[in-house]
Motif scaffolding. Structure first.
Motif, PDB file in Angstrom:
ATOM      1  N   MET A   1     -22.748  23.416  81.505  1.00  0.00           N
ATOM      2  CA  MET A   1     -22.047  24.712  81.415  1.00  0.00           C
ATOM      3  C   MET A   1     -20.535  24.483  81.449  1.00  0.00           C
ATOM      4  N   GLU A   2     -19.809  25.186  80.588  1.00  0.00           N
ATOM      5  CA  GLU A   2     -18.338  25.087  80.602  1.00  0.00           C
ATOM      6  C   GLU A   2     -17.790  26.140  81.580  1.00  0.00           C
ATOM      7  N   ASN A   3     -17.729  25.741  82.854  1.00  0.00           N
ATOM      8  CA  ASN A   3     -17.333  26.695  83.903  1.00  0.00           C
ATOM      9  C   ASN A   3     -15.968  27.325  83.623  1.00  0.00           C
ATOM     10  N   GLU A   4     -15.082  26.545  82.997  1.00  0.00           N
ATOM     11  CA  GLU A   4     -13.718  27.054  82.781  1.00  0.00           C
ATOM     12  C   GLU A   4     -13.695  28.198  81.771  1.00  0.00           C
ATOM     13  N   ALA A   5     -14.775  28.370  81.041  1.00  0.00           N
ATOM     14  CA  ALA A   5     -14.858  29.528  80.132  1.00  0.00           C
ATOM     15  C   ALA A   5     -14.741  30.827  80.924  1.00  0.00           C
ATOM     16  N   LEU A   6     -15.136  30.785  82.216  1.00  0.00           N
ATOM     17  CA  LEU A   6     -15.062  31.994  83.054  1.00  0.00           C
ATOM     18  C   LEU A   6     -13.621  32.424  83.318  1.00  0.00           C
ATOM     19  N   PHE A   7     -12.665  31.469  83.159  1.00  0.00           N
ATOM     20  CA  PHE A   7     -11.247  31.837  83.327  1.00  0.00           C
ATOM     21  C   PHE A   7     -10.788  32.787  82.223  1.00  0.00           C
ATOM     22  N   LYS A   8     -11.598  32.948  81.187  1.00  0.00           N
ATOM     23  CA  LYS A   8     -11.242  33.894  80.114  1.00  0.00           C
ATOM     24  C   LYS A   8     -11.532  35.337  80.505  1.00  0.00           C
ATOM     25  N   LEU A   9     -12.257  35.543  81.621  1.00  0.00           N
ATOM     26  CA  LEU A   9     -12.416  36.907  82.137  1.00  0.00           C
ATOM     27  C   LEU A   9     -11.080  37.363  82.725  1.00  0.00           C
ATOM     28  N   SER A  10     -10.751  38.647  82.602  1.00  0.00           N
ATOM     29  CA  SER A  10      -9.462  39.163  83.080  1.00  0.00           C
ATOM     30  C   SER A  10      -9.610  39.937  84.387  1.00  0.00           C
ATOM     31  N   TYR A  11      -8.639  39.751  85.291  1.00  0.00           N
ATOM     32  CA  TYR A  11      -8.636  40.454  86.573  1.00  0.00           C
ATOM     33  C   TYR A  11      -7.213  40.886  86.906  1.00  0.00           C
ATOM     34  N   GLY A  12      -7.111  41.928  87.734  1.00  0.00           N
ATOM     35  CA  GLY A  12      -5.829  42.274  88.319  1.00  0.00           C
ATOM     36  C   GLY A  12      -5.697  41.614  89.679  1.00  0.00           C
ATOM     37  N   LEU A  13      -4.689  42.022  90.433  1.00  0.00           N
ATOM     38  CA  LEU A  13      -4.508  41.522  91.802  1.00  0.00           C
ATOM     39  C   LEU A  13      -4.330  42.739  92.731  1.00  0.00           C
ATOM     40  N   TYR A  14      -4.989  42.672  93.894  1.00  0.00           N
ATOM     41  CA  TYR A  14      -5.090  43.833  94.782  1.00  0.00           C
ATOM     42  C   TYR A  14      -4.940  43.410  96.234  1.00  0.00           C
ATOM     43  N   VAL A  15      -4.573  44.371  97.074  1.00  0.00           N
ATOM     44  CA  VAL A  15      -4.650  44.176  98.526  1.00  0.00           C
ATOM     45  C   VAL A  15      -5.683  45.160  99.056  1.00  0.00           C
ATOM     46  N   THR A  16      -6.650  44.638  99.821  1.00  0.00           N
ATOM     47  CA  THR A  16      -7.612  45.527 100.470  1.00  0.00           C
ATOM     48  C   THR A  16      -7.065  45.927 101.837  1.00  0.00           C
ATOM     49  N   GLY A  17      -7.474  47.084 102.299  1.00  0.00           N
ATOM     50  CA  GLY A  17      -7.155  47.521 103.658  1.00  0.00           C
ATOM     51  C   GLY A  17      -8.444  47.926 104.345  1.00  0.00           C
ATOM     52  N   VAL A  18      -8.565  47.606 105.642  1.00  0.00           N
ATOM     53  CA  VAL A  18      -9.803  47.932 106.364  1.00  0.00           C
ATOM     54  C   VAL A  18      -9.513  48.114 107.843  1.00  0.00           C
ATOM     55  N   LYS A  19     -10.290  48.993 108.481  1.00  0.00           N
ATOM     56  CA  LYS A  19     -10.211  49.119 109.945  1.00  0.00           C
ATOM     57  C   LYS A  19     -10.933  47.934 110.559  1.00  0.00           C
ATOM     58  N   THR A  20     -10.356  47.355 111.616  1.00  0.00           N
ATOM     59  CA  THR A  20     -10.999  46.230 112.286  1.00  0.00           C
ATOM     60  C   THR A  20     -11.158  46.552 113.766  1.00  0.00           C
TER      61      THR A  20
END
Ligand SMILES: Cc1cc2nc3c(=O)[nH]c(=O)nc-3n(C[C@H](O)[C@H](O)[C@H](O)COP(=O)(O)O)c2cc1C
Length: 175
Positions: A1-20
């Protein structure tokens, strides 16, 4: 499997917030996708099993997303992505300007702010998949273009590491 092909998927960047158990936590993440445009819209979030954010979302059943723009301070990415709020000495939200959205923090300087409620949880070997309904959504203070994960990997990583190095040094100097 050419795992690096998955780098062609696109994503944004986010910060999650949660109560702890000791306040608020959150993480820097890319594995977010809107998976339905229904009423309510639904979002999937893949969170690493060992992260404090994961166990906190499991307990509280809710979280926020702040969508990062091209104008984000690199320290924001390091603050949420390079340290764990499991350490009680780490107060990630004290280091950034934020507002509560239905009781959970979001970044003032984000391009969008979203509050979600978890509907289903799937445990995989490395990640926990949260399927969540959008409860509210609004624009943040920034109208910059979204920062893409591929841009982080290509051009931002070094400045994020440098910002975190300076942050650690400043903290050490204070003690
Ligand atoms: C650019 C970037 C992308 C990341 N993407 C994810 C992600 O999609 N899912 C995830 O669980 N962690 C991701 N992380 C790692 C978390 O942000 C990191 O493990 C954080 O320290 C977790 O903090 P916590 O233990 O307080 O939850 C990413 C980190 C960076 C810097």
């Amino acid at each position: 499997m050419e795992n690096e092909a998955l780098f062609k998927l696109s994503y944004g960047l986010y910060v999650t917030g949660v109560k702890t158990e000791n306040g608020f936590g959150g993480s820097c993440v890319d594995s977010i996708a809107q998976i339905s445009h229904g009423d309510p819209p639904r979002v999937a979030f893949g969170s690493m099993n060992q992260n404090f954010t994961t166990e906190s979302i499991r307990k509280s059943g809710e979280f926020t997303l702040s969508v990062l723009g091209q104008d984000v301070d690199p320290l924001v990415i390091a603050n949420f992505g390079f340290q764990s709020a499991r350490d009680p000495a780490v107060s990630k939200w004290n280091n950034v300007n934020n507002t509560l959205m239905d009781g959970i923090p979001v970044l003032d300087g984000a391009i969008a702010q979203i509050k979600l409620s978890v509907e289903e949880i799937i445990l995989y070997d490395t990640h926990t998949l949260f399927l969540a309904a959008v409860k509210s959504a609004k624009f943040g203070e920034s109208d910059a273009k979204p920062l893409l994960y591929s841009e982080y990997l290509a051009g931002w990583k070094d400045k994020v590491f440098a910002a975190f190095g300076q942050y650690k040094k400043d903290r050490a100097d204070q003690t």
